[in-house]
Write a protein that holds these residues in place. Structure first.
Motif, PDB file in Angstrom:
ATOM      1  N   ARG A 107       7.302  32.049 -54.257  1.00 53.56           N
ATOM      2  CA  ARG A 107       8.082  32.227 -55.488  1.00 53.56           C
ATOM      3  C   ARG A 107       7.112  32.449 -56.632  1.00 53.56           C
ATOM      4  NH1 ARG A 107      11.919  29.755 -58.545  1.00 53.56           N
ATOM      5  NH2 ARG A 107      13.363  31.390 -58.029  1.00 53.56           N
ATOM      6  N   GLY A 108       7.451  33.334 -57.510  1.00 52.31           N
ATOM      7  CA  GLY A 108       6.659  33.520 -58.720  1.00 52.31           C
ATOM      8  C   GLY A 108       7.397  32.884 -59.881  1.00 52.31           C
ATOM      9  N   VAL A 150       4.547  38.435 -53.687  1.00 54.66           N
ATOM     10  CA  VAL A 150       5.443  37.411 -54.237  1.00 54.66           C
ATOM     11  C   VAL A 150       6.856  37.883 -53.907  1.00 54.66           C
ATOM     12  CG1 VAL A 150       6.349  36.415 -56.378  1.00 54.66           C
ATOM     13  CG2 VAL A 150       3.877  36.602 -56.038  1.00 54.66           C
ATOM     14  N   ASP A 151       7.556  37.068 -53.152  1.00 51.75           N
ATOM     15  CA  ASP A 151       8.859  37.506 -52.626  1.00 51.75           C
ATOM     16  C   ASP A 151       9.970  37.440 -53.654  1.00 51.75           C
ATOM     17  OD1 ASP A 151       8.181  37.666 -49.595  1.00 51.75           O
ATOM     18  OD2 ASP A 151       7.330  35.770 -50.286  1.00 51.75           O
ATOM     19  N   GLU A 152       9.850  36.511 -54.600  1.00 52.71           N
ATOM     20  CA  GLU A 152      10.914  36.358 -55.586  1.00 52.71           C
ATOM     21  C   GLU A 152      10.320  35.853 -56.888  1.00 52.71           C
ATOM     22  OE1 GLU A 152      12.863  33.388 -52.938  1.00 52.71           O
ATOM     23  OE2 GLU A 152      12.932  32.114 -54.724  1.00 52.71           O
ATOM     24  N   TRP A 153      10.933  36.236 -57.978  1.00 49.04           N
ATOM     25  CA  TRP A 153      10.440  35.855 -59.303  1.00 49.04           C
ATOM     26  C   TRP A 153      11.508  35.153 -60.120  1.00 49.04           C
ATOM     27  CZ3 TRP A 153       5.719  35.686 -61.260  1.00 49.04           C
ATOM     28  CH2 TRP A 153       4.722  36.480 -60.689  1.00 49.04           C
ATOM     29  N   ASP A 154      11.086  34.143 -60.870  1.00 46.66           N
ATOM     30  CA  ASP A 154      11.894  33.677 -61.982  1.00 46.66           C
ATOM     31  C   ASP A 154      11.572  34.629 -63.125  1.00 46.66           C
ATOM     32  OD1 ASP A 154      13.149  31.518 -60.811  1.00 46.66           O
ATOM     33  OD2 ASP A 154      11.505  30.140 -61.266  1.00 46.66           O
ATOM     34  N   ALA A 196      11.351  42.750 -54.674  1.00 42.43           N
ATOM     35  CA  ALA A 196      11.334  41.321 -55.012  1.00 42.43           C
ATOM     36  C   ALA A 196      12.739  40.871 -55.407  1.00 42.43           C
ATOM     37  CB  ALA A 196      10.356  41.063 -56.154  1.00 42.43           C
ATOM     38  N   GLU A 197      13.044  39.628 -55.033  1.00 42.26           N
ATOM     39  CA  GLU A 197      14.320  39.035 -55.435  1.00 42.26           C
ATOM     40  C   GLU A 197      14.129  38.469 -56.847  1.00 42.26           C
ATOM     41  OE1 GLU A 197      15.349  35.937 -52.672  1.00 42.26           O
ATOM     42  OE2 GLU A 197      17.446  36.509 -52.720  1.00 42.26           O
ATOM     43  N   LEU A 198      15.081  38.747 -57.723  1.00 42.49           N
ATOM     44  CA  LEU A 198      14.888  38.379 -59.125  1.00 42.49           C
ATOM     45  C   LEU A 198      15.913  37.340 -59.569  1.00 42.49           C
ATOM     46  CD1 LEU A 198      14.214  41.982 -60.538  1.00 42.49           C
ATOM     47  CD2 LEU A 198      12.570  40.348 -59.574  1.00 42.49           C
ATOM     48  N   CYS A 199      15.405  36.240 -60.146  1.00 36.22           N
ATOM     49  CA  CYS A 199      16.281  35.119 -60.507  1.00 36.22           C
ATOM     50  C   CYS A 199      16.275  34.833 -62.006  1.00 36.22           C
ATOM     51  CB  CYS A 199      15.811  33.826 -59.842  1.00 36.22           C
ATOM     52  SG  CYS A 199      15.820  33.815 -58.062  1.00 36.22           S
ATOM     53  N   TYR A 200      17.392  34.325 -62.469  1.00 39.36           N
ATOM     54  CA  TYR A 200      17.460  33.621 -63.738  1.00 39.36           C
ATOM     55  C   TYR A 200      17.391  32.139 -63.397  1.00 39.36           C
ATOM     56  CZ  TYR A 200      18.844  31.426 -67.984  1.00 39.36           C
ATOM     57  OH  TYR A 200      18.817  30.600 -69.082  1.00 39.36           O
TER      58      TYR A 200
END
Ligand code: XIL
Length: 473
Positions: A107-108, A150-154, A196-200
């Protein structure tokens, strides 16, 4: 990773033995069971790890137990771009290497946040155009550097005001750009790494999904982002919560978070638990039963991840209570390993739940859409595992051999342990609550005080550990 029903298959096959349901040997770790259930379980790498300041046992625990990792501070803005357009990826690279070596997802955390922003950014606080280009340049470079790694980011962290339904005012990004910094940040991150999966990501999201609560406000924004084609894939719930009995004012609950997960499912957005800790107020004496209750709360949050089709990640904000940011929040003991890196009751609770969770038949976690909006009765789900193994008619179990020749055998109410001079025996109910414990067991122990039902029994001696399910009739 897709959530699968593999665990169900494994368990069902094992159930054929009389009274014995499974035998877990050397790979008895949180991550091995998380993987069987198709979920990620993780903990941060604490900042001290990056400087080599932690005992080797820390890393040993971390890499054997977890399959997803995030840096406590090392991928934040001030760490990656300490001065304008000069990037420092050393620590982040170190973590990415570690994750690769140990087969972990990365996770980033975090791209656009009001906190841990270097001072130079504030020089541009009245220059919207420049601030936009500063944020874009940061995202282009940082996400671009770790593209595919990095597979996913905040992408955006904590942009909503604490408890009122509005944007957080004191943020250089919000003040200098306006709330559209959020939309832009997602678009830029997606352009920099389309896979990349992108999160809030935010906190206090477990306090109800209504227009007055943070989660209700967020939900409206997510609807808008989705409608506008903003590339957002997930909401991260930090879930820094307090043990309810030591803080009467704390109003969060796992059920509330579950209802957020279900609302997000309708939008095809995932829910992840990204920074879990369940602390007690500093200064209070924390009893054994407090720790057991804390374990139950850890399990209830895990249930959301196991049971909701659009939830796949359970990440804890630390490994051991010894290295935890919670002191600064006036909280203590919020993690699953104690100061000496010994597993706490919360560890057992999570482990047992991961071991005995059986996904509902014929649903593959991600292929199912949730339409039900009501809060789930978790106790009802808890009995699912019991129901499917209820046919066991005997309490005799075959001999099970584990690591280092450790073995156990149940006959009547007598559990015999071989291969250890002395062992510790723990029995948990199917919700992971400890119901029996005996230290220094030499040869055998009588379980007559354990009432009828299904349990998980664990025998430990030194570093060897053996676990299986038993039925006591
Ligand atoms: C915390 C770190 O744990 C501390 O070491 C640091 O001093 C402050 O930040 N929400 C977040 C995390 O998104 O980045 C924070 O981490 C904890 C709260």
């Amino acid at each position: 990773m897709r959530k699968q029903t593999l665990a169900g298959v494994v368990f069902s096959a094992a159930l054929l033995g009389a009274g014995i349901t499974d035998a877990f040997a050397a790979d008895e770790t949180l991550r091995s069971y998380a993987e069987k259930n198709g979920i990620y379980i993780g903990a941060i790498l604490n900042s001290q790890w990056f400087g080599g300041g932690l005992p080797s046992q820390y890393e040993q625990v971390h890499k054997t137990q977890f399959n997803i990792v995030v840096a406590e501070n090392e991928m934040k803005f001030d760490a990656t771009e300490p001065s304008e357009n000069r990037f420092n990826y050393n620590n982040g690279d170190k973590m990415v290497r570690y994750a690769k070596q140990n087969g972990m997802r990365v996770r980033g955390h975090a791209l656009a946040w009001h906190s841990q922003v270097p001072n130079w950014v504030n020089n541009y606080k009245n220059d919207k155009k420049k601030l936009l280009s500063v944020l874009k340049n940061h995202i282009d470079n940082v996400v671009g550097h770790w593209k595919g790694q990095v597979d996913e980011w905040d992408v955006v962290n904590e942009a909503i005001s604490n408890n009122e339904p509005q944007w957080r005012g004191f943020s250089v990004w919000y003040q200098g750009i306006g709330p559209e910094f959020i939309d832009s940040a997602f678009v830029w991150a997606h352009a920099a790494d389309p896979n990349a999966e992108l999160c809030y990501n935010d906190y206090n999201l477990e306090q109800g999904v209504n227009p007055k609560a943070k989660a209700g406000f967020l939900l409206e924004q997510v609807k808008r982002w989705v409608a506008n084609g903003i590339p957002i894939h997930c909401v991260g719930s930090q879930t820094h919560v307090e043990d309810t009995t030591t803080d009467k004012h704390f109003i969060g609950s796992p059920d509330s978070l579950r209802s957020l997960a279900r609302e997000l499912a309708k939008l095809n957005i995932k829910l992840k638990i990204t920074e879990l800790d369940i602390g007690f107020k500093s200064g209070i004496n924390v009893s054994k039963s407090d720790l057991e209750r804390q374990g139950q709360t850890f399990r209830q949050y895990l249930d959301i991840i196991l049971e909701e089709p659009n939830a796949d990640t359970y990440l804890i904000w630390g490994v051991s209570d010894k290295w935890s940011w919670l002191g600064g929040l006036n909280r203590q003991k919020g993690l699953i390993y104690d100061d000496n890196l010994k597993p706490k009751p919360a560890f057992d609770s999570i482990m047992v739940r991961l071991q005995n969770f059986e996904p509902p038949q014929d649903t593959s976690k991600q292929d199912t859409t949730v339409s039900d909006t009501t809060v789930t009765d978790t106790t009802k789900k808890d009995t699912a595992a019991t129901d499917t193994v209820g046919q066991d008619t005997t309490i005799s179990i075959a001999k099970i051999v584990g690591p280092a020749g450790l073995s156990m055998q149940l006959n009547g109410h007598t559990l015999s342990v071989k291969g250890a001079v002395s062992a510790r025996v723990d029995v948990f109910d199917m919700q992971g609550r400890p119901v029996f414990s005996a230290k220094n067991v030499k040869g055998s122990v009588d379980l007559k005080d354990v009432s009828e039902g299904l349990y998980v029994v664990r025998v430990r001696s030194g570093s060897a550990s053996l676990t299986k399910r038993i039925a006591i009739k």
